[in-house]
Design a protein around this motif. Structure first.
Motif, PDB file in Angstrom:
ATOM      1  N   GLN A  60       0.819  -1.212   0.000  1.00 17.18           N
ATOM      2  CA  GLN A  60       0.000   0.000   0.000  1.00 17.18           C
ATOM      3  C   GLN A  60       0.855   1.266   0.000  1.00 17.18           C
ATOM      4  O   GLN A  60       0.465   2.275  -0.565  1.00 17.18           O
ATOM      5  N   SER A  63       2.243   1.260  -3.801  1.00 18.55           N
ATOM      6  CA  SER A  63       1.256   1.480  -4.865  1.00 18.55           C
ATOM      7  C   SER A  63       0.397   2.722  -4.662  1.00 18.55           C
ATOM      8  O   SER A  63       0.094   3.421  -5.607  1.00 18.55           O
ATOM      9  N   ARG A  64       0.015   3.010  -3.415  1.00 10.51           N
ATOM     10  CA  ARG A  64      -0.891   4.122  -3.167  1.00 10.51           C
ATOM     11  C   ARG A  64      -0.256   5.272  -2.399  1.00 10.51           C
ATOM     12  O   ARG A  64      -0.876   6.321  -2.242  1.00 10.51           O
ATOM     13  N   LEU A  66       0.397   5.513   0.841  1.00 15.51           N
ATOM     14  CA  LEU A  66      -0.302   5.793   2.085  1.00 15.51           C
ATOM     15  C   LEU A  66       0.658   6.054   3.240  1.00 15.51           C
ATOM     16  O   LEU A  66       1.723   5.456   3.330  1.00 15.51           O
ATOM     17  N   GLU A  74      -6.331   0.899   7.160  1.00 16.47           N
ATOM     18  CA  GLU A  74      -6.448  -0.188   6.194  1.00 16.47           C
ATOM     19  C   GLU A  74      -6.254  -1.542   6.884  1.00 16.47           C
ATOM     20  O   GLU A  74      -6.989  -2.493   6.623  1.00 16.47           O
ATOM     21  N   LEU A 104       4.598  12.110  -3.864  1.00 16.69           N
ATOM     22  CA  LEU A 104       3.187  12.281  -4.228  1.00 16.69           C
ATOM     23  C   LEU A 104       2.903  13.738  -4.576  1.00 16.69           C
ATOM     24  O   LEU A 104       2.218  14.030  -5.555  1.00 16.69           O
ATOM     25  N   LYS A 131      -4.455  10.669   1.988  1.00 15.74           N
ATOM     26  CA  LYS A 131      -3.476   9.581   2.067  1.00 15.74           C
ATOM     27  C   LYS A 131      -3.004   9.354   3.500  1.00 15.74           C
ATOM     28  O   LYS A 131      -2.188   8.479   3.748  1.00 15.74           O
TER      29      LYS A 131
END
Length: 167
Positions: A60, A63-64, A66, A74, A104, A131
């Motif tokens: 995570q 990919s994201r 966070l 999560e 980001l 995020k």
């Protein structure tokens, strides 16, 4: 039946014990049968919430992007709490988190080149908040990005008729 369900679910993707318990309950499997099957799968290493938590945090983040706070949510949503979650979250230090936030922010900032600086700043701050990044960190990074953009813009502007503006 319970064993086949768990095997099929684990073939698709790793899952936490909680997720597997929910799936078995949804299919009407008795709680005692479910517990025995999951205990056996845990015993042989096919269900490992500690490993699952580390894998989830790593994937995570990559990919994201966070932050720890969003990662904790999560993990909780997927039923991983307590020491397993704490250990996995401990792998994310403040420096890593700040670097992820910067990456980001750069992507978001450059994607909004045509927007007014205030709009870019508001959208970037909101994205970082979604995020899970702390407000103080998001604010500081956005201010730095705005200052950097202002200095880049002032360097890019020069009068082509003024030979001194090239210095």
């Amino acid at each position: 039946m319970a064993r086949a369900i768990v095997l099929r679910l684990l073939t698709g993707a790793p899952r936490s014990r909680h997720q597997l318990e929910q799936a078995l309950a949804k299919r009407g499997v008795d709680e005692q049968v479910s517990a025995r099957v999951l205990d056996r799968f845990t015993e042989v290493g096919l269900v490992d919430d500690a490993e699952y938590a580390h894998m989830l945090v790593r994937s995570q983040r990559e990919s994201r992007g966070l932050a720890r706070r969003a990662l904790a949510l999560e993990l909780r949503r997927r039923g991983v709490v307590g020491p397993h979650a704490d250990d996995a979250l401990a792998t994310v230090d403040a420096e890593d988190e700040e670097e992820s936030a910067r990456a980001l922010l750069r992507r978001k900032w450059h994607a909004g080149r045509d927007l007014a600086p205030e709009v870019r700043a508001r959208r970037a701050t909101a994205m970082l908040a979604r995020k899970g990044y702390p407000g103080a960190l998001a604010g500081r990074l956005v201010r730095e990005m705005m200052e950097e953009t202002r200095s880049d813009d002032s360097e890019d502007r020069h009068d082509p008729w003024d030979p001194g503006s090239l210095d």
